[in-house]
Design an enzyme around this catalytic site. Structure first.
Site, short mmCIF file in Angstrom:
data_model
loop_
_atom_site.label_atom_id
_atom_site.label_comp_id
_atom_site.label_asym_id
_atom_site.label_seq_id
_atom_site.Cartn_x
_atom_site.Cartn_y
_atom_site.Cartn_z
N HIS A 1 0.84 -1.22 0.00
CA HIS A 1 0.00 0.00 0.00
C HIS A 1 0.87 1.26 0.00
CE1 HIS A 1 -3.29 -2.68 0.71
NE2 HIS A 1 -2.92 -2.99 1.93
ZN LIG Z 1 -3.44 -7.69 3.00
#
Ligand SMILES: [Zn+2]
Length: 309
Positions: free
Chosen positions: A128
């Site tokens: 992320h």
């Molecule tokens: Zn994950």
């Protein structure tokens, strides 16, 4: 013996015991390492990366480096609200440094794979995060950094990433917008986080799965859709973000894949890399159930045993 299992005790986060408030099982990496040792993987198989924060920071934007040294921002990014009360130097020492260490590990694993065809970093997979941002406990974009390092030092340009963590690999996608030499295949559980529409635009093959999936359906997507697409792209290296948060008992996701199917998945991906004859680098990424360490260790034992692997 191939020295291609990358690990250092410095990966393990500790913050005066308060790290246990985080949903990630903090003893996971050390448990994996111990299980591997119990299965005959001795110190000749483990590669210790150097702690080199400059290697990580040189790839980040100035603006993002500033953000990464802000306690309030880190509290949000790492999902540990109380750390906003601590000075950055303490957060850096106890929380950021382990993440930096594991990021250096992914770079070391990428180079080890060039030599030994396969490698695993017992950590990393912060998918992320990108060069200019991060969220969901991912501060440093280890896979994109490793890719750029390979490009700089190993004459490797075309790289595929198969991201099989249960969450969308939005940071990895955002790291390479419109880069024709990057091919990201992302099979993930379509749950509220991160739901990054911008990232979908930079994902070559974006396969969200709603709710629960059967093992066969899930494995079928990998063999029938992911592998042919990657083979056609013809990469020079393959990153495998092997999140185990697809596991049926994982508290964060809905997809509910069995431990057996996760073993099959990992074996299939390693066999696929062998078939198309490219180096493969595995990173651990998510996995929030206590069984995750045993599942990962079993996979490494299976895919790294024998003198040539
Ligand atoms: Zn994950």
């Amino acid at each position: 013996m191939a020295q291609n299992i990358v690990y250092h005790p410095g990966y393990n986060v500790s913050f005066f015991g308060l790290e246990k408030l985080h949903k990630f099982p903090v003893d996971k990496f050390v448990r994996i390492q111990k299980t591997l040792q119990q299965n005959g993987f001795d110190k000749t198989r483990f590669l210790s990366p150097n702690f080199d924060e400059k290697l990580v920071f040189k790839h980040l934007t100035e603006k993002y480096i500033q953000k990464c040294s802000n306690s309030k921002w880190l509290a949000v990014c790492i999902n540990l609200d109380f750390i906003k009360l601590f000075p950055y130097r303490l957060i850096k020492k106890y929380l950021c440094n382990p993440l930096l260490f594991a990021s250096c590990g992914t770079v070391a694993a990428a180079f080890a794979a060039c030599e030994h065809q396969r490698s695993v970093n017992v950590g990393g997979g912060y998918h992320h995060a990108w060069f200019d941002g991060g969220e969901g406990s991912c501060v440093y974009p280890d896979i994109p950094i490793a890719i750029q390092e390979l490009r700089e030092h190993k004459q490797i340009q075309r790289i595929a990433i198969i991201d099989l963590d249960a969450h969308q690999g939005n940071g990895t996608a955002r790291a390479f917008p419109k880069d024709e030499d990057i091919f990201l295949v992302d099979i993930y559980n379509d749950i509220p986080f991160p739901s990054d529409l911008e990232a979908k635009k930079y994902t070559a093959l974006d396969i969200p799965i709603k709710g629960k999936s059967s093992d066969d359906e899930y494995l079928g997507l990998i063999t029938d859709r992911a592998f042919p697409a990657i083979e056609e792209f013809a990469p020079q290296a393959l990153f495998f973000n092997a999140g185990t948060d697809i596991y049926e008992k994982d508290p964060l996701t809905e997809i509910q894949i069995s431990a057996d199917a996760i073993q099959k998945r990992d074996k299939m991906v390693f066999e696929f890399a062998k078939k198309i004859n490219v180096p493969i680098i595995m990173t651990l990424s998510g996995g929030y159930h206590k069984d995750s360490a045993a599942i990962v260790a079993e996979s490494i034992v299976e895919n790294f045993r024998g003198k040539d692997s």
